[in-house]
Each structure stands twice: as structure tokens, then as C-alpha cells.
Scaffold this motif. Sequence first.
Motif, PDB file in Angstrom:
ATOM      1  N   ALA A  52       0.822  -1.209   0.000  1.00 35.73           N
ATOM      2  CA  ALA A  52       0.000   0.000   0.000  1.00 35.73           C
ATOM      3  C   ALA A  52       0.856   1.258   0.000  1.00 35.73           C
ATOM      4  O   ALA A  52       0.568   2.221  -0.722  1.00 35.73           O
ATOM      5  CB  ALA A  52      -0.928  -0.004   1.208  1.00 35.73           C
TER       6      ALA A  52
ATOM      7  N   ASN B  68      -0.906  -0.182  -4.246  1.00 34.53           N
ATOM      8  CA  ASN B  68      -1.831  -1.166  -4.806  1.00 34.53           C
ATOM      9  C   ASN B  68      -1.683  -2.482  -4.049  1.00 34.53           C
ATOM     10  O   ASN B  68      -0.575  -3.013  -3.934  1.00 34.53           O
ATOM     11  CB  ASN B  68      -1.533  -1.375  -6.290  1.00 34.53           C
ATOM     12  CG  ASN B  68      -2.527  -2.315  -6.945  1.00 34.53           C
ATOM     13  OD1 ASN B  68      -3.674  -2.422  -6.516  1.00 34.53           O
ATOM     14  ND2 ASN B  68      -2.093  -3.005  -7.981  1.00 34.53           N
TER      15      ASN B  68
ATOM     16  N   ALA C 264      -4.638   3.613  -1.087  1.00 37.04           N
ATOM     17  CA  ALA C 264      -4.166   2.681  -2.124  1.00 37.04           C
ATOM     18  C   ALA C 264      -5.353   1.915  -2.685  1.00 37.04           C
ATOM     19  O   ALA C 264      -6.441   1.897  -2.096  1.00 37.04           O
ATOM     20  CB  ALA C 264      -3.149   1.708  -1.530  1.00 37.04           C
ATOM     21  N   SER C 265      -5.167   1.273  -3.819  1.00 37.76           N
ATOM     22  CA  SER C 265      -6.219   0.441  -4.406  1.00 37.76           C
ATOM     23  C   SER C 265      -6.113  -0.983  -3.865  1.00 37.76           C
ATOM     24  O   SER C 265      -5.087  -1.375  -3.309  1.00 37.76           O
ATOM     25  CB  SER C 265      -6.108   0.426  -5.930  1.00 37.76           C
ATOM     26  OG  SER C 265      -4.865  -0.115  -6.334  1.00 37.76           O
ATOM     27  N   CYS C 266      -7.171  -1.771  -4.012  1.00 35.99           N
ATOM     28  CA  CYS C 266      -7.234  -3.128  -3.472  1.00 35.99           C
ATOM     29  C   CYS C 266      -7.978  -4.023  -4.448  1.00 35.99           C
ATOM     30  O   CYS C 266      -9.088  -3.686  -4.877  1.00 35.99           O
ATOM     31  CB  CYS C 266      -7.924  -3.096  -2.112  1.00 35.99           C
ATOM     32  SG  CYS C 266      -8.234  -4.695  -1.386  1.00 35.99           S
TER      33      CYS C 266
ATOM     34  N   SER D 242      -5.960  -0.233   2.667  1.00 30.75           N
ATOM     35  CA  SER D 242      -6.013   0.593   1.455  1.00 30.75           C
ATOM     36  C   SER D 242      -6.730   1.921   1.724  1.00 30.75           C
ATOM     37  O   SER D 242      -6.365   2.964   1.180  1.00 30.75           O
ATOM     38  CB  SER D 242      -6.701  -0.164   0.313  1.00 30.75           C
ATOM     39  OG  SER D 242      -8.060  -0.413   0.612  1.00 30.75           O
TER      40      SER D 242
END
Length: 341
Positions: A222, A227, A285-287, A280
Motif C-alpha cells: 500500500a 496497490n 491505495a487500491s485493493c 487501502s
Amino acid sequence: MNKIIEQDCREILSRVDFTKIKGKKILVTGATGFLGQYVVAALSLANNELKLNALIYAVGFSSPKRSFSSILEGDPMVKFKKVDLSGEFNLKGFDYIFHAAGYGQPAKFIDDPLSLVKINVNATSELLKWSPKSTFIYFSSAEIYGEVLSEFIPTKEDYNGNHPLHKPRSVYGESKRLGEALCSAYKMKNGTNVKIVRISHVYGPGLPISDTRVMSDFIRKALVEKNIILLDEGRAVKTYGYITDVISMIFFTAFKGKDMVYNVGGQDSISIYELAKKISKYTKASCKIPKTRSTISHIGKDPVVVRLDLSKIIKEMKRFNFTTFDKGLERTIEWAREQIK
């Protein structure tokens, strides 16, 4: 000492009476590992704040991490030595032994099962043999319970386990079980004051960024990659315990525990997928869930639900306020940010 870790150690001191270590000779194995570092840090702080004049011998396989090296450099009552407990060693005559050495990361103990057995079994036997009158605190694991049937969750200390012998993770749980049996044998034979703590899913500042377990792996991804891509569907449910809570329970067990075996851990249960989403969110961040499950050897091999019954230790400690998962996670991420800078 790192500000966040010092705050945690001061919280430990507010919960536990350390006067029993006054003038004692103490050994901490695995002193460069996550749990061992906190044990040394809290002992050092208690020693200095309360003028206890205890000698603390810290041994580890690797060099101390940056955030803890200042303790070893600045405290003359803490002596550090590199020792490989899977080989021959000479450590004896201690009043307290906190045996925290061992591999906790599945990727490590699956790849090197022989060293794991030597530390959990051979080293345990040697340490017990050379300090038979010590208070010996053995850092065991919830893994000794194996694949717990739903009717035994949350799991009490008297559950004897349901552990398959021929799975990738079996060597870890079985070697911990044998370590416990050795401790019990020395207690009966020599009167060693044995305390066994069965630990489950600890997190917090000091958890290495390079650690391959899920908490560190997600935080690293993250913060660095922005990501998080899971390695499976993330359905397994873990119950996490913040480091301050767990170390407080371990010290209480060592100094005042009435029984031999105690579960120690946390009360916050969360699925791996929910954990990824929460991290995230905090880190922006993306997950994502993968289309296919990873083929890495330890993925998907751990028990689906792990939840310990902590009623025995909590009853003895009388008043215990758990650190909330959100607060603990925020502190862990804050510490990780500092390490990555």
C-alpha cells in the motif's frame, strides 16, 4: 528509542509490575525478532525507570533493527550477542528466560523446517537444561491447535488440537507442541517455573516491512506500490492482537500467572479481504482480488478461522483495555511510513 515504540513500552509498564526482575539475570532469545525486540525494549525501560539493576542478555540470529539498535547502544545493562540457536551455544545460569526465538513467517518455516525444529525443540531443551531453576517463558503459538472445529471456537487452553501431520505448515505446530511437552517435562522433573504463552497474530510498530505475513505485506504494498493485490479470495478470518496488549499479557504471565499455559492475543476478528480494504483506505491505495489463486506454497494452507479464548488471562489481569484495531493499525502504518522514508 523510536517515539511510537517508546509510547507502547510506557503503556506496558503502566499495566505490569516489573519489580520481580530486580537484580535478576534475564535472557531474551529471538531478541532481534518482532516480539523479542519489544520484550527487550520494555525490560530496558522498566530497568532504567524503576532502578531495578537487572542484567538483560539479548541474543538474536541477525543484527538489531534500526528502531531498536539505540537501546543496545545506550543501555549498559543490555548485552547483545549474535547466536544461532539451531547450532551449538552456551547460555546458562539465568533467572528469567524469554524464549522468543523461531520462525513465525510461513514462507520461512516451510522452506527451512529443519532449522525450525532445532530452535523449537533442541534449543528449548538446552536452555531448560542449563537454567533448570529459572522462570522459563516459552513463546508457543495458536498453531498448536491446528484446524479447530467450529464448536471449539473461540479456543480454550484445554483444547488438545486437531493437527494434520502431513501439510506444509504441520512442522511448525508440531514442533511447538513438542517444545511445550519438553517445558512440562522439565517443570515436573526439575521444578522449572514454566510459563507457556500461545500467541496468535500479533501486529504493531516494529513489524518488519520485509515480513512476508499478510499484515506487513499489505502495508508495504500500500505504501510503496499504492496497490494491494491479494493472493487468494481473502476469506480466512484472523483475530489480531496489538503488540502492547500481547506483550503486557506475556509479562503478566511471567511474573504473576497462576497457571502454566495461557492464550494471548487480541479480540478483533477480520477477514484478509477486509484487512486489505481497511489498509487501502488508510493509505489511499487500491485493493484487488486476483482472478486466480497464487501457487505460493503457504497460501490457502492456514486455518480458515483462528480465534482464541482469552478469558483466563483477562480474568487474572482483572482490568484490561484492549487497543482498538483502528488505533493499532493507524500506529502500525505510521511507524511503517517512517521506515520507508
